[in-house]
Design an enzyme around this catalytic site. Structure first.
Site, PDB file in Angstrom:
ATOM      1  N   ARG A 201       2.045  -9.153  -4.430  1.00 44.94           N
ATOM      2  CA  ARG A 201       2.196 -10.156  -5.486  1.00 44.94           C
ATOM      3  C   ARG A 201       1.641 -11.517  -5.051  1.00 44.94           C
ATOM      4  O   ARG A 201       1.222 -12.311  -5.889  1.00 44.94           O
ATOM      5  CB  ARG A 201       3.658 -10.255  -5.912  1.00 44.94           C
ATOM      6  CG  ARG A 201       4.615 -10.745  -4.843  1.00 44.94           C
ATOM      7  CD  ARG A 201       6.059 -10.359  -5.131  1.00 44.94           C
ATOM      8  NE  ARG A 201       6.270  -8.926  -4.965  1.00 44.94           N
ATOM      9  CZ  ARG A 201       7.404  -8.300  -5.249  1.00 44.94           C
ATOM     10  NH1 ARG A 201       8.442  -8.983  -5.719  1.00 44.94           N
ATOM     11  NH2 ARG A 201       7.510  -7.005  -5.076  1.00 44.94           N
TER      12      ARG A 201
ATOM     13  N   LYS B  59       7.084  -2.495   8.543  1.00 45.15           N
ATOM     14  CA  LYS B  59       7.474  -1.215   8.001  1.00 45.15           C
ATOM     15  C   LYS B  59       7.768  -0.242   9.146  1.00 45.15           C
ATOM     16  O   LYS B  59       7.131  -0.308  10.201  1.00 45.15           O
ATOM     17  CB  LYS B  59       6.333  -0.616   7.163  1.00 45.15           C
ATOM     18  CG  LYS B  59       5.991  -1.338   5.878  1.00 45.15           C
ATOM     19  CD  LYS B  59       4.810  -0.663   5.199  1.00 45.15           C
ATOM     20  CE  LYS B  59       4.367  -1.367   3.933  1.00 45.15           C
ATOM     21  NZ  LYS B  59       5.332  -1.184   2.832  1.00 45.15           N
TER      22      LYS B  59
END
Length: 484
Positions: free
Chosen positions: A334, A260
């Protein structure tokens, strides 16, 4: 490590004008006559157009005459017809934020009706807690006592339990990642279980490997902090169905090799807000001794980059044997939920997961509404109704088979990204759906409302405690057998 307010909650049957307090807060309806303390002052404010009792409108009176309190605060409640839990909660939170910028002993709130005791009490609790406890000069001072004048005493156990749970959830989200990591999070969970009466089992990395949780371990392998799975069990109705709650607990998310940028990483201590909500919710359920059975599963990892970090193109094998092609290491939530949901679906057929899963959900719904996805409309509607009763917000997104292709992979059973810009939040939901077997399941993407980037009328910046109140409502309304 955990630093929570020591504020006490009580009720009073005295008239508001006679209650000694540092502050007396009085809610005013925009469309109702007012007969409370300092009525002449309020009338003048209204005549001059200085106060219309609009929602969250605040007017302090620093030298009130004829009342025992040192200071008075009028807070607008809006119209009486709009008096739902959310409106009264927010009004109390905004008022509490105003009066706790300085050190105070007792804050009293004249509850506009005993039916609003829960909303006002937990709203006040929200407003007295701030994230700046590490500042050399604090900016928020929790009072010694919150007094609900005219409140319903029967509601006070729930006020106290939900307030403490809200504080715990927000504190966990606000903790620096050097203090909160998988091992310390699991310790906090164990401490909460001992204190309030639920069992906690913690799996270390060797147990996780033995339990075939390869997807979760794949995310954790880039960090020096080992993964943990915390299993919370509360048995309030032996022999009855079990409510399963699963929380994403990425205690810090760098993005892994799909790194990021700084602006996207600076608040990533909040990527465990789902796990914080589950732990805090189970704590409140246990403290209230609700007649319900609950299993909570907290998937706890750090997503870091190193020479051992998972790579793009890696294929992971989840607990249920399904294989996952990793095409973005920043779609890690996830991956850890896959194994956690597999395990939870073996314990019960009624599941809800909570996860700061996708920025795409924030693009779709903004920062105040969670996205709800489900494989069973009846179960989804029941959970959505509980969220609404709690005064929180969620919106149902479609999950029909037309979206199945979003996670199709050429080399594995599925890929961990949607493969493009479209329907990113739903792609995350379709991925998770592969790991719930035949359970009735709801996925709540809380990426938007779980963390406030700046101050607002009702929140200090930081963790919000999103879905803690909703989890209590889910448990109170859960019967299970009606949906089997």
């Amino acid at each position: 490590m955990i630093n929570l307010p020591k504020t006490q909650f009580n009720t009073s049957s005295e008239s508001p004008a006679s209650v000694p307090a540092d502050w007396l807060i009085v809610g005013v309806w925009a469309d109702q006559p007012y007969s409370g303390p300092a009525g002449d002052v309020l009338e003048k404010l209204r005549e001059r157009g200085d106060f219309g009792a609009k929602p969250l409108e605040l007017v302090p009176v620093l030298n009130p005459i004829g009342i025992a309190a040192k200071r008075l605060l009028f807070v607008g409640l809006g119209t009486r017809a709009q008096a739902k839990r959310a409106a009264l909660h927010d009004a109390a939170a905004a008022a509490a934020r105003h009066v706790t910028a300085k050190k105070v002993g007792t804050v009293a709130f004249a509850v506009p009706g005993p039916e609003f005791t829960l909303a006002v009490g937990v709203g006040l609790a929200q407003g007295v807690q701030g994230p700046g406890i590490r500042k050399s000069a604090p900016t928020r001072f929790a009072p010694e006592s919150l007094l609900l004048v005219g409140g319903n005493g029967a509601d006070m156990p729930r006020v106290r339990a939900e307030s403490r749970a809200l504080w715990l959830s927000r504190e966990l989200v606000n903790l620096p990642p050097r203090e909160l990591y998988p091992e310390t999070f699991a310790t906090v969970a164990a401490d909460a279980g001992r204190a309030t009466g639920f069992d906690v089992e913690v799996w270390d990395e060797s147990r996780l490997a033995a339990e075939r949780m390869g997807s979760l371990l794949g995310v954790a392998q880039g960090s020096s902090r080992p993964a943990r799975l915390a299993i919370l069990r509360y048995a309030g109705a032996p022999g009855k169905p079990v409510l399963g709650l699963v929380g994403k607990g990425v205690t810090f998310d760098s993005g892994g090799l799909s790194l990021k940028p700084t602006d996207g990483m600076v608040d990533m201590k909040c990527d465990m807000a789902g796990a914080a909500a589950v732990l805090a919710g189970v704590q409140a359920i246990a403290e209230l001794k609700l007649p319900v059975n609950v299993v909570g599963v907290l998937a706890l990892v750090e997503n870091m980059l190193s020479g051992t970090a998972m790579k793009l193109g890696d294929v992971l094998t989840a607990r249920n044997g399904k294989t996952i092609e990793v095409l973005n290491t920043d779609a890690e939530g996830r991956l850890i939920l896959a194994d956690a949901l597999c395990f939870a679906s073996e314990q019960t057929k009624f599941l809800v997961d909570f996860a700061t899963l996708t920025g795409a959900c924030m693009v779709a719904l903004g920062t105040e509404t969670s996205g709800l996805m489900t494989n069973n409309d009846g179960w989804g509607d029941q959970i959505l109704a509980a969220v609404s009763r709690a005064g929180e917000r969620a919106w149902k997104l479609p999950m029909d088979s037309s979206y199945d292709g979003l996670i199709k992979s050429k080399v594995a059973d599925m890929r961990n990204t949607g493969g493009g810009r479209w329907a990113g939040a739903i792609a995350g939901g379709k991925f998770l759906e592969q790991f719930v077997a035949d359970a009735k399941w709801v996925h709540l993407d809380i990426a938007g409302p779980s963390f406030a980037e700046g101050d607002s009328a009702t929140f200090d910046a930081g963790g919000t405690g999103c879905m803690v109140r909703a989890i209590v409502e889910m448990a109170r309304g859960f019967e299970g057998t009606a949906l089997v």
